[in-house]
Design an enzyme around this catalytic site. Structure first.
Site, PDB file in Angstrom:
ATOM      1  N   ASP A  27      63.983   5.917   1.607  1.00  0.00           N
ATOM      2  CA  ASP A  27      64.349   7.258   1.133  1.00  0.00           C
ATOM      3  C   ASP A  27      63.416   8.341   1.659  1.00  0.00           C
ATOM      4  O   ASP A  27      63.201   9.358   0.998  1.00  0.00           O
ATOM      5  CB  ASP A  27      64.371   7.318  -0.408  1.00  0.00           C
ATOM      6  CG  ASP A  27      65.237   6.225  -0.993  1.00  0.00           C
ATOM      7  OD1 ASP A  27      66.329   6.008  -0.461  1.00  0.00           O
ATOM      8  OD2 ASP A  27      64.816   5.593  -1.977  1.00  0.00           O
ATOM      9  N   LYS A  83      65.078   9.590   6.635  1.00  0.00           N
ATOM     10  CA  LYS A  83      65.297   9.162   8.027  1.00  0.00           C
ATOM     11  C   LYS A  83      66.638   9.650   8.550  1.00  0.00           C
ATOM     12  O   LYS A  83      66.785   9.920   9.739  1.00  0.00           O
ATOM     13  CB  LYS A  83      65.269   7.623   8.127  1.00  0.00           C
ATOM     14  CG  LYS A  83      63.959   6.999   7.765  1.00  0.00           C
ATOM     15  CD  LYS A  83      64.036   5.484   7.796  1.00  0.00           C
ATOM     16  CE  LYS A  83      64.931   4.869   6.733  1.00  0.00           C
ATOM     17  NZ  LYS A  83      64.528   5.087   5.364  1.00  0.00           N
ATOM     18  N   GLY A 110      71.179   3.872   1.976  1.00  0.00           N
ATOM     19  CA  GLY A 110      72.009   5.064   1.796  1.00  0.00           C
ATOM     20  C   GLY A 110      71.394   6.196   2.586  1.00  0.00           C
ATOM     21  O   GLY A 110      70.330   6.680   2.235  1.00  0.00           O
ATOM     22  N   HIS A 111      72.017   6.555   3.693  1.00  0.00           N
ATOM     23  CA  HIS A 111      71.461   7.620   4.533  1.00  0.00           C
ATOM     24  C   HIS A 111      72.249   8.897   4.305  1.00  0.00           C
ATOM     25  O   HIS A 111      73.441   8.945   4.574  1.00  0.00           O
ATOM     26  CB  HIS A 111      71.532   7.220   6.015  1.00  0.00           C
ATOM     27  CG  HIS A 111      70.605   6.091   6.340  1.00  0.00           C
ATOM     28  ND1 HIS A 111      70.635   5.407   7.514  1.00  0.00           N
ATOM     29  CD2 HIS A 111      69.603   5.550   5.617  1.00  0.00           C
ATOM     30  CE1 HIS A 111      69.689   4.478   7.497  1.00  0.00           C
ATOM     31  NE2 HIS A 111      69.062   4.545   6.363  1.00  0.00           N
ATOM     32  N   THR A 161      72.411   5.169  -3.000  1.00  0.00           N
ATOM     33  CA  THR A 161      73.325   4.043  -3.194  1.00  0.00           C
ATOM     34  C   THR A 161      73.618   3.824  -4.671  1.00  0.00           C
ATOM     35  O   THR A 161      74.767   3.658  -5.072  1.00  0.00           O
ATOM     36  CB  THR A 161      72.719   2.766  -2.564  1.00  0.00           C
ATOM     37  OG1 THR A 161      72.511   3.007  -1.185  1.00  0.00           O
ATOM     38  CG2 THR A 161      73.645   1.562  -2.718  1.00  0.00           C
ATOM     39  N   GLY A 171      72.273   5.827  -7.338  1.00  0.00           N
ATOM     40  CA  GLY A 171      72.159   7.012  -8.185  1.00  0.00           C
ATOM     41  C   GLY A 171      70.975   6.939  -9.142  1.00  0.00           C
ATOM     42  O   GLY A 171      70.806   7.801 -10.002  1.00  0.00           O
ATOM     43  N   GLN A 173      65.851   1.418   4.865  1.00  0.00           N
ATOM     44  CA  GLN A 173      64.743   1.231   3.911  1.00  0.00           C
ATOM     45  C   GLN A 173      63.417   1.675   4.550  1.00  0.00           C
ATOM     46  O   GLN A 173      63.438   2.490   5.459  1.00  0.00           O
ATOM     47  CB  GLN A 173      64.658  -0.225   3.425  1.00  0.00           C
ATOM     48  CG  GLN A 173      65.742  -0.614   2.430  1.00  0.00           C
ATOM     49  CD  GLN A 173      66.965  -1.213   3.083  1.00  0.00           C
ATOM     50  OE1 GLN A 173      66.869  -1.915   4.058  1.00  0.00           O
ATOM     51  NE2 GLN A 173      68.120  -0.922   2.541  1.00  0.00           N
TER      52      GLN A 173
HETATM   53  P1  IMP Z   1      67.947  -5.024  -2.616  1.00  0.00           P
HETATM   54  O1  IMP Z   1      67.716  -4.602  -1.224  1.00  0.00           O
HETATM   55  O2  IMP Z   1      69.235  -4.509  -3.195  1.00  0.00           O
HETATM   56  O3  IMP Z   1      67.788  -6.498  -2.816  1.00  0.00           O
HETATM   57  O4  IMP Z   1      66.804  -4.360  -3.540  1.00  0.00           O
HETATM   58  C1  IMP Z   1      65.444  -4.750  -3.450  1.00  0.00           C
HETATM   59  C2  IMP Z   1      64.518  -3.546  -3.677  1.00  0.00           C
HETATM   60  O5  IMP Z   1      64.647  -2.666  -2.572  1.00  0.00           O
HETATM   61  C3  IMP Z   1      64.850  -2.731  -4.922  1.00  0.00           C
HETATM   62  O6  IMP Z   1      63.628  -2.238  -5.466  1.00  0.00           O
HETATM   63  C4  IMP Z   1      65.681  -1.587  -4.388  1.00  0.00           C
HETATM   64  O7  IMP Z   1      65.613  -0.432  -5.197  1.00  0.00           O
HETATM   65  C5  IMP Z   1      65.006  -1.354  -3.052  1.00  0.00           C
HETATM   66  N1  IMP Z   1      65.891  -0.753  -2.047  1.00  0.00           N
HETATM   67  C6  IMP Z   1      66.857  -1.369  -1.344  1.00  0.00           C
HETATM   68  N2  IMP Z   1      67.455  -0.505  -0.493  1.00  0.00           N
HETATM   69  C7  IMP Z   1      66.822   0.668  -0.645  1.00  0.00           C
HETATM   70  C8  IMP Z   1      66.951   1.946  -0.009  1.00  0.00           C
HETATM   71  O8  IMP Z   1      67.772   2.172   0.887  1.00  0.00           O
HETATM   72  N3  IMP Z   1      66.094   2.912  -0.443  1.00  0.00           N
HETATM   73  C9  IMP Z   1      65.158   2.688  -1.397  1.00  0.00           C
HETATM   74  N4  IMP Z   1      65.001   1.525  -2.018  1.00  0.00           N
HETATM   75  C10 IMP Z   1      65.825   0.518  -1.642  1.00  0.00           C
END
Ligand code: IMP
Length: 454
Positions: free
Chosen positions: A15, A18, A42-43, A333, A335, A258
């Site tokens: 977040d 990017k 989520g971009h 993604t 909210g 990420q």
């Molecule tokens: P997962 O990727 O859904 O398994 O989540 C694992 C961890 O990564 C959690 O703490 C999520 O909130 C975090 N996470 C996954 N994708 C994102 C992202 O695009 N932005 C920020 N945090 C993310």
């Protein structure tokens, strides 16, 4: 030889913003590639007054560039086609002519999402939930590692009977998982109906839930078979595709998903995502072996984190809430509200080492407008002792006491960076040993102040 390729990588817990930088860079490249993550990303991109949130598609498609999804991405076909359909409705051309998907990409479907949900439910009961996005990332990566994953190439080659056998094996595994941790269908139903921000995820898999058998395996199978035919024309060998593009001197942009601290190997394990989000992930996640000359490390002017896990510089006071509100810190993604804190030198040094950026871009500098004093964690102590490197365990990270330096704030940024902002950026780049080439001061493409030639 002229510079050909660029990487945009997140230096924090995702977040960082990017999307905006990738969007700007996409215009200067021929191909845009995603190498990690999945629909958990989520971009957000704001273009010509239109706000687009991309989850799986590389943002280059907004410019009509060729988009590539590498083998390192965990691909949910249902999410992909939702996004493709949405973009086509908005008049963008998206077809196998400009979208290429690696045949080695692992497929995510409803079983993985229910498994993710069941894992979270169990971990919540045990008091150590990760707070995942419920996109099925963990179970898909787990099945990949135990060599029971379903890759796009497998999906395309297997007969209907083989596919059904595969799904039934997964069904048994899922039921065994639930029984071993005493989860009954009502627990799943209650979890799906929980009124929190992840409900929008759970409602998408709800139609596949079955009160007696947990999941209606036929529905999953039918959806997979339908998507199989839609996916077929997109499947390619991405390693070959990109290497040929490189040889033809096309410019390739690699778009990180990420951030460094969510990397499965270099992040804050176990509260991380499941792919290699860092520079190294480009190589394993696409099958290329040529150099990427320009590496842009994107960092937010403060730190945010979604989900659980240690966060040494977290602000739980009114400044934290102020940053949350002013920075509109809500996950694209799920909210969910993002936790906010100051910049952290030790974590950032770790990100600099792992990604070796050639330049940094600072995002949301304007969100700091109006703060009298801005803090920057210079170093850490643990139990009164200096801790020079980023700790490998959450246990240690929770005991960190940051040592802060204080910096004069500023009122507004209009057109130019005011002297205190310039001084703060100078402080960051000296600490990082890497130039900050631009600072973003708003969500629009043109709200980017250039500092020096990249
Ligand atoms: P997962 O990727 O859904 O398994 O989540 C694992 C961890 O990564 C959690 O703490 C999520 O909130 C975090 N996470 C996954 N994708 C994102 C992202 O695009 N932005 C920020 N945090 C993310």
């Amino acid at each position: 030889m002229k510079q050909q390729h660029t990487l945009v990588v997140g230096m924090q817990w995702g977040d960082e913003g990017k999307g905006k930088i990738t969007d700007i860079e996409a215009a200067r490249h021929d191909i845009v590639v995603r190498y990690g993550g999945g629909a958990n990303a989520g971009h957000t991109i704001v273009t010509d007054g239109e706000r687009c949130v991309m989850h799986l598609l590389p943002s280059g498609i907004l410019y009509g560039k060729t988009a590539v999804i590498g083998n390192g991405v965990l691909l949910n076909p249902r999410s992909l086609f939702e996004e493709i359909d949405d973009n086509q409705r908005r008049g963008r051309e998206l077809s196998p002519n400009n979208l290429v998907i690696s045949e080695r990409t692992h497929i995510v479907h409803e079983y993985h999402q229910f498994m993710d949900l069941a894992d979270e439910l169990r971990k919540e009961r045990e008091g150590h939930a990760v707070g995942t996005t419920l996109q099925g990332m963990g179970p898909t990566a787990g099945l990949k590692a135990v060599r029971e994953g379903l890759r796009l190439a497998d999906l395309l080659e297997e007969s209907d009977a083989e596919l059904e056998e595969r799904i039934l094996r997964l069904h048994q595994r899922f039921v065994a998982q639930l029984e071993s941790c005493k989860i009954i269908p009502e627990d799943i139903e209650q979890y799906m109906d929980k009124n929190d921000s992840r409900k929008r995820m759970t409602q998408k898999i709800r139609p596949f839930f079955d009160k007696t058998t947990y999941i209606d395996h036929k529905k999953v199978l039918d959806a997979l078979k339908q998507n199989r035919e839609r996916l077929r024309p997109y499947a390619r060998d991405v390693s070959v595709f990109l290497t040929e593009a490189h040889e033809q001197e096309q410019r390739i942009l690699f778009e990180g998903a990420q951030g460094t601290l969510l990397d499965i190997d270099h992040g804050t394990y176990p509260d991380v995502s499941v792919t290699n989000t860092t520079f190294g992930g480009v190589y394993t996640g696409t099958g290329i072996a040529f150099p990427i000359e320009r590496r842009i490390g994107v960092l937010k002017a403060y730190t945010t984190r979604v989900g659980n896990g240690a966060f040494p510089t977290e602000l739980t006071d009114e400044i934290g809430r102020w940053l949350q509100e002013k920075g509109n810190e809500k996950g694209a993604t799920t909210g969910r509200l993002r936790r906010c804190g100051w910049l952290d030198n030790v974590a950032l040094q770790h990100a600099v080492r792992v990604n070796n950026p050639t330049e940094l871009v600072l995002i949301k500098a304007d969100v700091l407008n109006g703060l009298k004093n801005i803090r920057f964690a210079e170093s850490y102590t643990i139990d009164g002792q200096p801790q020079l490197t980023f700790p490998a365990t959450e246990r240690k990270l929770r005991r960190v006491v940051p040592v802060y330096s204080d910096h004069l704030g500023w009122e507004a940024i209009d057109g130019n960076l005011p002297a205190p902002a310039e001084a703060y950026l100078r402080h960051i780049e000296l600490a990082m040993g890497c130039p900050i080439t631009s600072a973003s001061v708003g969500e629009k493409r043109d709200q980017l102040l250039q500092r020096r030639a990249a």
